[in-house]
Design a protein around this motif. Structure first.
Motif, mmCIF file in Angstrom:
data_model
loop_
_atom_site.group_PDB
_atom_site.id
_atom_site.type_symbol
_atom_site.label_atom_id
_atom_site.label_comp_id
_atom_site.label_asym_id
_atom_site.label_seq_id
_atom_site.Cartn_x
_atom_site.Cartn_y
_atom_site.Cartn_z
ATOM 1 N N GLU A 330 0.850 -1.186 0.000
ATOM 2 C CA GLU A 330 0.000 0.000 0.000
ATOM 3 C C GLU A 330 0.888 1.239 0.000
ATOM 4 O OE1 GLU A 330 -3.695 -1.581 2.732
ATOM 5 O OE2 GLU A 330 -1.908 -0.826 3.740
ATOM 6 N N SER A 332 1.144 5.704 0.416
ATOM 7 C CA SER A 332 0.531 6.934 0.929
ATOM 8 C C SER A 332 0.809 8.070 -0.048
ATOM 9 C CB SER A 332 1.087 7.283 2.314
ATOM 10 O OG SER A 332 2.495 7.445 2.265
ATOM 11 N N ARG A 361 -2.805 -0.884 -3.681
ATOM 12 C CA ARG A 361 -3.829 -0.049 -3.044
ATOM 13 C C ARG A 361 -3.199 1.240 -2.520
ATOM 14 N NH1 ARG A 361 -7.762 -2.333 1.672
ATOM 15 N NH2 ARG A 361 -5.744 -2.818 2.645
ATOM 16 N N ILE A 362 -3.986 2.304 -2.545
ATOM 17 C CA ILE A 362 -3.592 3.542 -1.866
ATOM 18 C C ILE A 362 -4.126 3.446 -0.439
ATOM 19 C CG2 ILE A 362 -3.736 6.050 -1.822
ATOM 20 C CD1 ILE A 362 -4.273 5.980 -4.832
ATOM 21 N N VAL A 398 -9.317 8.917 -8.065
ATOM 22 C CA VAL A 398 -9.059 7.500 -7.777
ATOM 23 C C VAL A 398 -10.355 6.693 -7.811
ATOM 24 C CG1 VAL A 398 -6.962 7.961 -6.452
ATOM 25 C CG2 VAL A 398 -9.147 7.813 -5.260
ATOM 26 N N HIS A 405 -8.393 1.874 -2.900
ATOM 27 C CA HIS A 405 -7.953 2.772 -1.829
ATOM 28 C C HIS A 405 -8.794 2.535 -0.581
ATOM 29 C CE1 HIS A 405 -11.294 4.818 -3.853
ATOM 30 N NE2 HIS A 405 -11.520 5.428 -2.705
#
Length: 417
Positions: A330, A332, A361-362, A398, A405
């Motif tokens: 992930e 950021s 994934r964010i 997004v 996310h």
């Protein structure tokens, strides 16, 4: 026998027990010293019966009124705790930004009857405003707490302690978390393999927690994990290090030796260009189930200003290698950094769009927050209007591009107005 109470006030993280208090307990407890941990955070979280999301979200009004609300709603439980604490010689508080209001109110309340000594540690004690509080019979600790507590308990020293750090981390007794009711938490054990950070990102306040970077030996961490598995039958570990991959040879040795325990682990890593596919395959085989990566921006100009130590090409290569190794990770993203132009912001959107198929994934999209103890605390900031506009744009972006996310962590580092 000297009796010490260590307290984590609400609101705070609820997934795992507080590892900082556990370190102090294990380092300083002896046949002449008894240390008890009071997790008031988990106690009142359960009494309030709020959702995890509501308990963890930043809410300034909730935090400012929490002590008063607890005193009104759960006075019986709070009075019972106060009666128990009076019997101790020392009471220690671990103080963070979110629990500072409760802690201050509770300390002032306890001072009406408690005749012992208070010891206040945690990130918030570095704030000049906090140090102006008129606490009596109180010592303040900046940085890690094991050595200051040792001097307070065994040498009867008092006052102000600043960055008194353990040089050889392997002298710390293995953690066992006997001071916590482990049924109150997720079946995940928090660990630290190192303290400090080898990088100095310009906006970061976390790096001021420590002065020097130090690391446990691989043998120590492996034996610590083996001990936890035997005692709790838990095989999921969350490393709380500022960064886990500071030393390539260390992580290679760790992964090779830990494979036999069949564990699951997660950690935070920095983007590096020297982690090849062979090493990443070993990391995957050792049980890595999630890696958090501080990416922050898709603009080389902003990354340079942040002093992140990598560029977008290095990030793309790193993400590709993680993806090819089937390691879940992930990232950021920070929006509204002081040096971020509109073109820089668009470059971040472009990077996310171009690489959405390799980014798992964010984890976090945050508006820039100037912490007082970071190097940027006095920088001129973008207007709230610009920051909020970019924040809305990236969230909409997004969602439209269907980039995975976490909705719970959208702008979760700033207080809502």
């Amino acid at each position: 026998m000297k009796k010490i109470a260590l307290i984590i006030s609400p609101p705070f993280w609820i997934k795992t027990p507080h590892i900082g208090l556990e370190f102090i307990k294990k380092f300083n407890e002896s046949k002449d010293v008894k240390i008890d941990i009071f997790d008031l955070n988990i106690l009142f979280y359960k009494l309030f019966k709020l959702s995890q999301r509501d308990w963890l979200k930043l809410d300034q009004k909730f935090e400012e009124n929490l002590f008063c609300n607890i005193n009104n709603k759960f006075q019986k439980e709070l009075d019972f705790i106060k009666e128990k604490l009076i019997a101790y010689d020392y009471i220690g508080f671990s103080i963070f930004k979110r629990n500072v209001n409760f802690s201050i109110n509770f300390i002032h309340d306890l001072q009406k009857t408690f005749e012992g000594h208070f010891v206040l540690g945690g990130p918030q004690t570095r704030e000049p405003e906090f140090q102006k509080n008129n606490f009596k019979n109180t010592s303040i600790v900046i940085g890690e707490g094991e050595i200051p507590w040792e001097k307070i308990i065994y040498e009867n020293k008092r006052g102000f302690f600043s960055y008194e750090e353990i040089q050889d981390l392997d002298i710390i007794p293995f953690l066992d978390f006997t001071g916590f009711d482990m049924n109150n938490y997720k079946p995940i054990i928090p660990l630290l393999s190192s303290r400090g950070c080898i990088r100095r990102c310009f906006f970061c306040s976390e790096c001021t927690l420590y002065k020097k970077f130090r690391r446990h030996s691989v043998d120590y961490i492996c034996r610590q994990i083996e001990k936890i598995i035997k005692e709790y039958k838990i095989n999921h570990f969350s490393f709380q290090d500022s960064l886990f991959n500071s030393d390539i040879e260390w992580i290679r040795e760790f992964c090779f030796n830990i494979k036999k325990f069949n564990i699951k682990w997660e950690a935070q890593m920095i983007i590096r260009n020297d982690m090849d596919e062979e090493l990443l395959k070993l990391i995957k085989e050792s049980g890595a189930i999630n890696i958090f990566v501080g990416f922050e921006s898709g603009s080389d100009s902003v990354l340079k200003s942040m002093r992140k130590g990598f560029d977008t090409n290095t990030a793309r290569l790193f993400f590709n290698r993680l993806n090819k190794s089937q390691i879940n990770f992930e990232i950021s993203v920070i929006v509204g950094y002081p040096d971020e132009t509109e073109d820089d912001f668009k470059e971040t959107l472009g990077f996310l769009k171009e690489n959405k198929n390799i980014i798992c994934r964010i984890a976090q999209i945050s508006s820039f927050t100037p912490y007082n103890n970071s190097a940027m605390s006095n920088y001129k900031l973008h207007s709230e209007e610009i920051i909020n506009k970019r924040l809305r744009q990236i969230i909409k972006f997004v969602e439209k591009k269907k980039i995975p996310h976490k909705k719970a962590f959208l702008n979760n580092l700033s207080y809502s107005v």
